[in-house]
Write a protein that holds these residues in place. Sequence first.
Motif, PDB file in Angstrom:
ATOM      1  N   THR A  57       0.832  -1.212   0.000  1.00 41.76           N
ATOM      2  CA  THR A  57       0.000   0.000   0.000  1.00 41.76           C
ATOM      3  C   THR A  57       0.863   1.258   0.000  1.00 41.76           C
ATOM      4  OG1 THR A  57      -1.790  -1.123   1.194  1.00 41.76           O
ATOM      5  CG2 THR A  57      -1.751   1.283   1.284  1.00 41.76           C
ATOM      6  N   ASP A  60       2.912   1.729  -3.467  1.00 47.99           N
ATOM      7  CA  ASP A  60       2.143   2.209  -4.620  1.00 47.99           C
ATOM      8  C   ASP A  60       1.520   3.578  -4.377  1.00 47.99           C
ATOM      9  OD1 ASP A  60       2.251   0.111  -6.759  1.00 47.99           O
ATOM     10  OD2 ASP A  60       1.622  -1.132  -5.099  1.00 47.99           O
ATOM     11  N   PHE A  61       1.184   3.883  -3.129  1.00 45.92           N
ATOM     12  CA  PHE A  61       0.706   5.234  -2.814  1.00 45.92           C
ATOM     13  C   PHE A  61       1.810   6.253  -3.068  1.00 45.92           C
ATOM     14  CE2 PHE A  61       0.385   8.702   0.322  1.00 45.92           C
ATOM     15  CZ  PHE A  61      -0.844   9.232  -0.037  1.00 45.92           C
ATOM     16  N   SER A  62       3.022   5.947  -2.633  1.00 46.59           N
ATOM     17  CA  SER A  62       4.151   6.866  -2.813  1.00 46.59           C
ATOM     18  C   SER A  62       4.515   7.011  -4.283  1.00 46.59           C
ATOM     19  CB  SER A  62       5.363   6.368  -2.032  1.00 46.59           C
ATOM     20  OG  SER A  62       5.066   6.266  -0.650  1.00 46.59           O
ATOM     21  N   THR A 135      -3.329  -3.313  -6.711  1.00 48.11           N
ATOM     22  CA  THR A 135      -2.446  -2.157  -6.537  1.00 48.11           C
ATOM     23  C   THR A 135      -1.664  -1.858  -7.815  1.00 48.11           C
ATOM     24  OG1 THR A 135      -0.713  -3.580  -5.606  1.00 48.11           O
ATOM     25  CG2 THR A 135      -2.205  -2.508  -4.064  1.00 48.11           C
ATOM     26  N   TYR A 138      -3.570   0.320 -10.206  1.00 49.12           N
ATOM     27  CA  TYR A 138      -3.559   1.740  -9.806  1.00 49.12           C
ATOM     28  C   TYR A 138      -2.315   2.424 -10.358  1.00 49.12           C
ATOM     29  CZ  TYR A 138      -2.721   5.804  -6.809  1.00 49.12           C
ATOM     30  OH  TYR A 138      -2.439   7.071  -6.349  1.00 49.12           O
ATOM     31  N   THR A 139      -1.139   1.830 -10.130  1.00 49.91           N
ATOM     32  CA  THR A 139       0.106   2.441 -10.585  1.00 49.91           C
ATOM     33  C   THR A 139       0.130   2.579 -12.104  1.00 49.91           C
ATOM     34  OG1 THR A 139       1.229   1.410  -8.713  1.00 49.91           O
ATOM     35  CG2 THR A 139       2.611   2.314 -10.444  1.00 49.91           C
ATOM     36  N   THR A 150      -4.115   9.610  -5.832  1.00 48.45           N
ATOM     37  CA  THR A 150      -4.747  10.094  -4.609  1.00 48.45           C
ATOM     38  C   THR A 150      -3.708  10.647  -3.635  1.00 48.45           C
ATOM     39  OG1 THR A 150      -6.169   9.459  -2.762  1.00 48.45           O
ATOM     40  CG2 THR A 150      -4.628   7.796  -3.548  1.00 48.45           C
ATOM     41  N   LYS A 151      -4.121  11.628  -2.863  1.00 48.22           N
ATOM     42  CA  LYS A 151      -3.290  12.171  -1.791  1.00 48.22           C
ATOM     43  C   LYS A 151      -3.813  11.740  -0.420  1.00 48.22           C
ATOM     44  CE  LYS A 151      -2.024  16.195  -4.582  1.00 48.22           C
ATOM     45  NZ  LYS A 151      -2.067  17.670  -4.699  1.00 48.22           N
ATOM     46  N   VAL A 153      -4.062   8.864   1.922  1.00 51.37           N
ATOM     47  CA  VAL A 153      -3.484   7.549   2.168  1.00 51.37           C
ATOM     48  C   VAL A 153      -4.496   6.593   2.796  1.00 51.37           C
ATOM     49  CG1 VAL A 153      -2.561   8.130   4.454  1.00 51.37           C
ATOM     50  CG2 VAL A 153      -1.474   6.330   3.095  1.00 51.37           C
ATOM     51  N   PHE A 156      -6.750   5.279   0.088  1.00 53.31           N
ATOM     52  CA  PHE A 156      -6.017   4.304  -0.717  1.00 53.31           C
ATOM     53  C   PHE A 156      -5.857   2.982   0.033  1.00 53.31           C
ATOM     54  CE2 PHE A 156      -2.114   2.403  -2.478  1.00 53.31           C
ATOM     55  CZ  PHE A 156      -2.490   2.325  -3.799  1.00 53.31           C
TER      56      PHE A 156
END
Length: 480
Positions: A57, A60-62, A135, A138-139, A150-151, A153, A156
């Motif tokens: 998580t 991929d968020f970063s 995930t 998403y990337t 998204t910002k 977290v 996400f």
Amino acid sequence: MLFNSYEYLIFLPLVFLCYWFVVNRNLKLQNFFIVCASYFFYGLWDWRFLSLIIFSTLVDFSIGLLLNHENRPSRRKLYLWTSIVVNLGFLGFFKYYNFFIDSFVDLFNLFGIQIQGSSLNIILPVGISFYTFQTLSYTIDVYKRNLEPTKDVMAFAAFVSFFPQLVAGPIERATNLLPQFYRPRTFDYDKAKDGLRQILWGLFKKIVIADNCATYANIIFNNSEEYSGSTLFMGAFFFAFQIYGDFSGYSDIAIGTSRLFGIDLKRNFAYPYFSRDMAEFWRRWHISLSTWFRDYLYIPLGGSKGGTRMKIRNTFAIFLVSGFWHGANWTFIVWGLLNALYFLPLMLSGKNRKNTDLVAEGRLLPSFTEIGQMLATFSLTVLAWIFFRANSVSHAMEYLSDIFTTKLFAVPEVFSIRAFAFILVLIGFEWFNRSKLHPLEVNEDAKATFDIKRWVLYFILIFSIIMFNGEQQQFIYFQF
């Protein structure tokens, strides 16, 4: 925690009540609660593997944020490949390490070269194939600029770990599921009622159909050398309905549960055993995985736009990878290869999009031609399922060769009238409701009226679940 367990029967109402009556006034708190409930749900399997979900998580968020602030193509590709390598690296190690080591040793032994390979006692994290692909999508979508990163977290994390579909799908796209965690959710009574109906139908398919069929499929497959061709065919037949009731039942429960929380998941099954050719079957079976491979593998490879050689290459690529995704065994690869061979003639002749409408649309019964097409497609599917279920390729080949003998038409030594009767009920009920998203879906005109026949049906299904449940079996796709 199994959907068909007493633990889940306690877990779901508690989470539902807290979700709508305790944390419902604050969206971020609601999302945080979903993440905590999902981590608890997953942690009951093995809490150690929560670190994998959390790490995936955060990675991929970063990377999504980095892609948003980077326009240089080389850097964007670097970030994308970082996500791919990290996610597929974890998947490859936990799921395929021993398979590659053993296959490598066997290959050298085949040429008379004796080498030693060290396999590891690796525990496969449940659901890793599903949330890894979720995930990754998403990337990839952020990289292609099809989705704004998204910002948030917590939103996400909820998208990645949402407990109804965390373990065995549907594999959701960020473009569909993630925005639903941005918006305030209000309780929708009609949506919740429909969710409960779909959960009930999913439990019926899992407990009454799949678990009863599993008893006889397991007996026959585990002792296949003892039985005649007719019994072996019945074993494959029972397994075909075991895996359908098991996997589509899970999807129904997951989709229905999500609706209780105001979340809509994509449809994953659309009555696949009514398909008239193998191309139609793959548009109706495990839709979330089929479309994932189509969008992120088949189309990037060129799809069907190139010459014949490219079409053949891409067809084999998507089916072989699909087979390999299912498990670290050559049986799944052969299963994928066989389905590629089924699909290829349709694609080369331009008939793979022939049957996109509802079978026998506007008619009560199918034509003789449609019956023949459905039986032929189902028979090919059953034969392919033998490789999916068998312990090894040699076991599958022996199983097939023992079916096609003079005893194919003998009276089966192992048979269950109860399981067969419930299969007929399933087929009939799904046929007459095949235009609906699920058979218990209520038409808009009927929502405002009390229909005693529907309530009788609900009680019959509940009674069947209680009285005719087979031996409890783990969901098949938990191993993937």
